[in-house]
Design a protein around this motif. Structure first.
Motif, PDB file in Angstrom:
ATOM      1  N   TYR A  24       0.946  -1.151   0.004  1.00 50.01           N
ATOM      2  CA  TYR A  24      -0.008   0.117   0.161  1.00 50.01           C
ATOM      3  C   TYR A  24       1.011   1.256  -0.076  1.00 50.01           C
ATOM      4  N   ILE A  71       2.780  -5.937   1.793  1.00 48.46           N
ATOM      5  CA  ILE A  71       1.838  -6.946   2.477  1.00 48.46           C
ATOM      6  C   ILE A  71       1.923  -8.488   2.098  1.00 48.46           C
ATOM      7  N   PRO A  93      -1.949 -16.367  10.056  1.00 53.17           N
ATOM      8  CA  PRO A  93      -2.478 -15.843  11.143  1.00 53.17           C
ATOM      9  C   PRO A  93      -3.071 -14.583  10.629  1.00 53.17           C
ATOM     10  N   SER A  94      -3.774 -13.702  11.485  1.00 53.90           N
ATOM     11  CA  SER A  94      -4.491 -12.380  11.198  1.00 53.90           C
ATOM     12  C   SER A  94      -3.455 -11.571  10.616  1.00 53.90           C
ATOM     13  N   GLY A  95      -3.976 -10.947   9.665  1.00 53.93           N
ATOM     14  CA  GLY A  95      -3.185  -9.759   8.909  1.00 53.93           C
ATOM     15  C   GLY A  95      -1.959 -10.201   8.244  1.00 53.93           C
ATOM     16  N   CYS A  96      -2.022 -11.707   7.796  1.00 57.64           N
ATOM     17  CA  CYS A  96      -0.983 -12.013   7.000  1.00 57.64           C
ATOM     18  C   CYS A  96      -1.021 -11.675   5.626  1.00 57.64           C
ATOM     19  N   GLY A  97      -2.390 -11.225   4.987  1.00 55.76           N
ATOM     20  CA  GLY A  97      -2.550 -10.929   3.660  1.00 55.76           C
ATOM     21  C   GLY A  97      -3.446 -12.049   2.971  1.00 55.76           C
ATOM     22  N   LYS A  98      -4.035 -12.922   3.519  1.00 52.99           N
ATOM     23  CA  LYS A  98      -4.984 -13.812   3.073  1.00 52.99           C
ATOM     24  C   LYS A  98      -6.134 -13.042   2.072  1.00 52.99           C
ATOM     25  N   SER A  99      -6.894 -12.086   3.067  1.00 53.13           N
ATOM     26  CA  SER A  99      -8.005 -11.401   2.219  1.00 53.13           C
ATOM     27  C   SER A  99      -7.350 -10.706   1.096  1.00 53.13           C
ATOM     28  N   THR A 100      -6.346 -10.227   1.357  1.00 55.24           N
ATOM     29  CA  THR A 100      -5.690  -9.094   0.359  1.00 55.24           C
ATOM     30  C   THR A 100      -5.369  -9.989  -0.962  1.00 55.24           C
ATOM     31  N   GLU A 125     -13.203 -16.534   4.511  1.00 52.63           N
ATOM     32  CA  GLU A 125     -13.882 -17.108   5.917  1.00 52.63           C
ATOM     33  C   GLU A 125     -15.460 -16.923   5.618  1.00 52.63           C
ATOM     34  N   HIS A 183      -9.833 -19.556   9.081  1.00 52.04           N
ATOM     35  CA  HIS A 183      -9.181 -19.672  10.411  1.00 52.04           C
ATOM     36  C   HIS A 183      -9.181 -20.870  10.945  1.00 52.04           C
TER      37      HIS A 183
HETATM   38  N1  LIG Z   1      -6.034  -0.161   2.651  1.00 49.50           N
HETATM   39  C1  LIG Z   1      -5.040  -0.701   3.402  1.00 49.50           C
HETATM   40  N2  LIG Z   1      -3.957   0.133   3.370  1.00 49.50           N
HETATM   41  C2  LIG Z   1      -2.812  -0.071   4.227  1.00 49.50           C
HETATM   42  N3  LIG Z   1      -2.843  -1.422   4.868  1.00 49.50           N
HETATM   43  C3  LIG Z   1      -4.006  -2.439   4.782  1.00 49.50           C
HETATM   44  C4  LIG Z   1      -4.837  -1.874   3.996  1.00 49.50           C
HETATM   45  N4  LIG Z   1      -5.835  -2.980   3.885  1.00 49.50           N
HETATM   46  C5  LIG Z   1      -5.185  -3.753   4.737  1.00 49.50           C
HETATM   47  N5  LIG Z   1      -4.025  -3.509   5.095  1.00 49.50           N
HETATM   48  C6  LIG Z   1      -3.041  -4.419   5.660  1.00 49.50           C
HETATM   49  O1  LIG Z   1      -2.634  -5.573   5.165  1.00 49.50           O
HETATM   50  C7  LIG Z   1      -2.442  -6.726   6.001  1.00 49.50           C
HETATM   51  C8  LIG Z   1      -3.216  -7.833   5.382  1.00 49.50           C
HETATM   52  O2  LIG Z   1      -4.530  -7.406   5.558  1.00 49.50           O
HETATM   53  P1  LIG Z   1      -5.641  -8.671   5.207  1.00 49.50           P
HETATM   54  O3  LIG Z   1      -6.859  -8.359   5.500  1.00 49.50           O
HETATM   55  O4  LIG Z   1      -5.293  -9.474   3.882  1.00 49.50           O
HETATM   56  O5  LIG Z   1      -5.267  -9.698   6.527  1.00 49.50           O
HETATM   57  P2  LIG Z   1      -5.909 -11.296   6.641  1.00 49.50           P
HETATM   58  O6  LIG Z   1      -4.859 -12.303   6.471  1.00 49.50           O
HETATM   59  O7  LIG Z   1      -7.113 -11.563   5.826  1.00 49.50           O
HETATM   60  O8  LIG Z   1      -6.276 -11.122   8.343  1.00 49.50           O
HETATM   61  P3  LIG Z   1      -7.540 -11.873   8.868  1.00 49.50           P
HETATM   62  O9  LIG Z   1      -7.292 -13.078   8.971  1.00 49.50           O
HETATM   63  O10 LIG Z   1      -7.790 -10.825  10.164  1.00 49.50           O
HETATM   64  O11 LIG Z   1      -8.816 -11.464   7.967  1.00 49.50           O
HETATM   65  C9  LIG Z   1      -2.704  -6.148   7.212  1.00 49.50           C
HETATM   66  O12 LIG Z   1      -1.624  -5.832   7.942  1.00 49.50           O
HETATM   67  C10 LIG Z   1      -3.579  -5.061   6.998  1.00 49.50           C
HETATM   68  O13 LIG Z   1      -3.152  -4.113   8.101  1.00 49.50           O
END
Ligand SMILES: Nc1ncnc2c1ncn2[C@@H]1O[C@H](COP(=O)(O)OP(=O)(O)OP(=O)(O)O)[C@@H](O)[C@H]1O
Ligand SMILES: [Mg+2]
Lengths: 279, 364
Positions: free
Chosen positions: B13, B19, B38-45, B160, B193
């Protein structure tokens, strides 16, 4: 089940304060309707009448005598208020949507500029408005009233708040996945879901436009093109002020607002709070 | 139906850290791949990049053989099921499900037919005229899946999808998703998860951590042969025990390590070549620890017992270890009580040795 509400002394005092406040607020309103039904001599006698009389039709006749264009004025008021409302709903919802969901450069700065226009006192705009409208040759035309009001900062703010709290991002993304472009998303998803806020904004805009006195005062020259507040003001011009006629005119002017408000007041309040509650 | 290829995909970003870091992944046509991490590792991204909702900073995503750069989400042939379902609240179930086809300009009878067919598959025909707010969580979930099916995508993306459901419904929907995959045979990428979902649904699991892939493999492969300490700790529940220790001796038959201050060293099967004195970490899953009498195995004290019905999980204190040793045994085998002394023995062939970098030494 019947339940008596027992007020403690504190509540009693609060109740009385609110009641007195309501009387003070509603008093002039009430007397406007009462005076609309009395002749000038009755109104100016001591004590003044406190209940409805039978002079309403006579007062309206006086009104129409002095203001031959009164129905015209009412029409202009309606026309301007409706167009202003429509334009406001369109532009404010689009702008609010953009501020709520898009990321673009200078977004915060732009939003601050929009909001800061709320701080500018309206009468500061009088002279520029006159100059600009003269330049465009729009003096004495309804568009000189509705175009400057077509998008209000308050409306943009209201729509932005509502959209950002009531419409989750995933919903817009789902729409994109389903094949909506930017405008289709707005039309099919955002618009239908902003109903309460649109209702509120529409009402506020309509009332503001209906009651607007300042702008018509500077841009409308002919009696024919006056809006209602302006026309009523003209009655106070010379000689004896026909209070009965003024009150009759005011009552007529206020009637549409009352009707709208009674129909929509619940919605109005919902719209003010729904965004906050849905979270 | 299509395969999915990620080639050196990166995401960062503006002004933020990266990410997703240089990620390569190939998903075969018809495969069910589960992303965990783990949470925040970027799966959703990652999922959102595949869907086209998020720009790719570098690298390429191929769906089938098609490059996806600049392709809007609706033209990628992917459908996404969101965690919050994201049903349109002002539309009926039928309208929700048919919306994408309507937007694509299909005539009404055809839309209705497609909706009807999808509704039958998911057994929600009786709900078609309701609004989402008149549905239960499980029903909403079905509608969300139905909305995806109607489009007949070549790839399904799930973020999820079951996490908002209660345990019973989750189990039921899990089964239905597995059935659905069998029935449709479509490629699916699924973020979760939940251990059970990952193990049972996936043909393959991809373990993500901090934006890169730690390991990918069949569920049992990851369970039995985790490549590193992170994967070992992430797959399996309760979590694998990690016991810091030192190599005492190394031979053909494995490495000998001492657990805590126990007088009985364990010999873990591992390729030879370990140096005596080398600090390592012994990993053993709770289900691979057996309880015996104190005079056999490593002596330990039972601190807490969690009775699950079929199994019991015991938290043991072993002299010289900072953390509890977790043990999972069939409840019927319970011959112990809180505060009692027991002996601990491990199934040595199921133990792993990790070096300081977390690499699994036992794999050789
Ligand atoms: N628009 C954004 N700008 C900056 N950072 C972002 C943005 N969207 C997400 N992030 C960061 O990207 C990282 C990955 O986010 P993501 O939502 O992919 O995590 P996740 O693996 O899906 O987590 P969870 O299991 O909690 O859903 C996180 O650290 C989040 O803070
Ligand atoms: Mg996520």
């Amino acid at each position: 089940m019947e339940r008596r509400i027992i007020l403690d002394p504190g509540q009693w005092i609060a109740f009385m304060v609110v009641a007195v406040g309501a009387m003070i607020m509603l008093g002039p309103f009430y007397f406007m309707f009462v005076f609309a039904t009395h002749s000038n001599t009755d109104i100016l006698s001591v004590p003044p009448p406190v209940w409805f009389g039978g002079q309403f039709v006579a007062n309206v006749q006086v009104l129409l005598e002095k203001l031959p264009y009164f129905w015209n004025n009412l029409g202009v008021s309606f026309y301007v208020a409706i167009i202003t409302t429509a334009l406001n709903l369109f532009f404010c919802s689009l702008a609010g949507y953009a501020f709520a969901t898009y990321e673009f450069r200078f977004k915060n700065l732009l939003f601050m500029i929009v909001m800061s226009t709320l701080l500018i006192p309206p009468f500061l705009g009088m002279i520029p408005t006159t100059l600009i409208m003269t330049l465009f040759g729009w003096m004495n035309e309804p568009r000189a009233l509705y175009l400057p009001m077509a998008c209000s900062a308050l409306g943009v703010f209201l729509m932005r708040q509502y959209i950002s709290s009531a419409i989750p991002r995933e919903l817009l993304e789902a729409a994109r996945m389903d094949g909506c472009g930017e405008f289709a998303t707005f039309r099919h998803i955002v618009l239908p879901l902003t109903g309460p806020a649109m209702g509120t904004l529409g009402l506020i805009t309509f009332i503001t436009s209906w009651n607007n006195f300042m702008t018509p005062l500077v841009v409308m020259r002919d009696m024919e093109m006056y809006t209602v507040p302006l026309a009523l003001r003209a009655l106070q011009g010379s000689g004896q002020v026909p209070w009965g006629a003024i009150c009759a005119g005011s009552s007529i002017a206020v009637a549409p607002l009352l009707v709208i408000f009674i129909l929509a007041s619940r919605r109005l309040i919902e719209g003010m709070t729904a965004g906050a509650l849905k979270g | 139906m299509a395969s999915l290829q990620l080639l050196g995909v990166e995401k960062s970003y503006k002004g933020g850290a990266s990410i997703i870091k240089k990620l390569d992944l190939f998903v075969e046509d018809g495969e069910f791949v589960v992303l965990v991490g783990p949470s925040g590792c970027g799966k959703s991204t990652l999922l959102r990049m595949i869907a086209g909702l998020e720009e790719v900073t570098a690298g390429h995503i191929l769906i089938g053989d098609k490059r996806t750069e600049g392709l809007p989400p609706s033209e990628r042939g992917v459908a996404m099921v969101f965690q919050s379902y994201a049903l349109y609240p002002h539309m009926t179930v039928a309208e929700n499900m048919g919306f994408s086809l309507k937007m694509a300009g299909l005539p009404k009878p055809q839309v209705a037919q497609a909706v009807e067919r999808a509704a039958e598959v998911l057994q929600i025909t009786h709900l078609l005229q309701r609004k989402p707010k008149a549905l239960s969580g499980g029903q909403r979930q079905r509608v969300a899946i139905g909305r995806a099916i109607v489009r007949q995508p070549s790839i399904f993306l799930f973020d999820e999808p079951l996490s908002n459901l209660d345990a019973a419904l989750r189990a039921q929907m899990r089964l239905e998703l597995a059935k659905l995959h069998k029935q449709l045979g479509t490629t699916m990428v699924y973020v979760t998860h939940d251990q059970t979902e990952a193990m049972t649904l996936g043909d393959r699991i991809v373990v993500l951590n901090g934006g890169h892939i730690e390991q990918t493999g069949r569920p049992m492969e990851l369970y039995e042969r985790p490549g590193n300490q992170f994967v070992a700790g992430f797959i399996g529940s309760p979590k694998m025990n990690f016991l810091p220790c030192r190599v005492q001796a190394s031979s053909e038959r494995g490495a000998t390590v001492q657990i805590g201050s126990s007088p009985r060293p364990l010999q873990i099967p591992a390729p030879s070549g370990r140096v005596a004195g080398e600090p390592v970490c012994l990993g053993v899953r709770p289900e691979h620890v057996r309880l015996t009498t104190p005079d056999q195995g490593i002596p330990a004290r039972v601190d807490i017992i969690e009775e699950m019905g079929d199994v019991a999980v015991a938290y043991l204190h072993v002299a010289g270890l900072e953390r509890h040793l977790v043990v999972k045994t069939p409840s019927s085998a319970m011959g112990f009580y809180e505060g009692g002394q027991v002996g601990v023995a491990a199934e040595l062939e199921c133990c792993h040795l990790f070096n300081q970098q977390g690499v699994n030494l036992s794999l050789g």
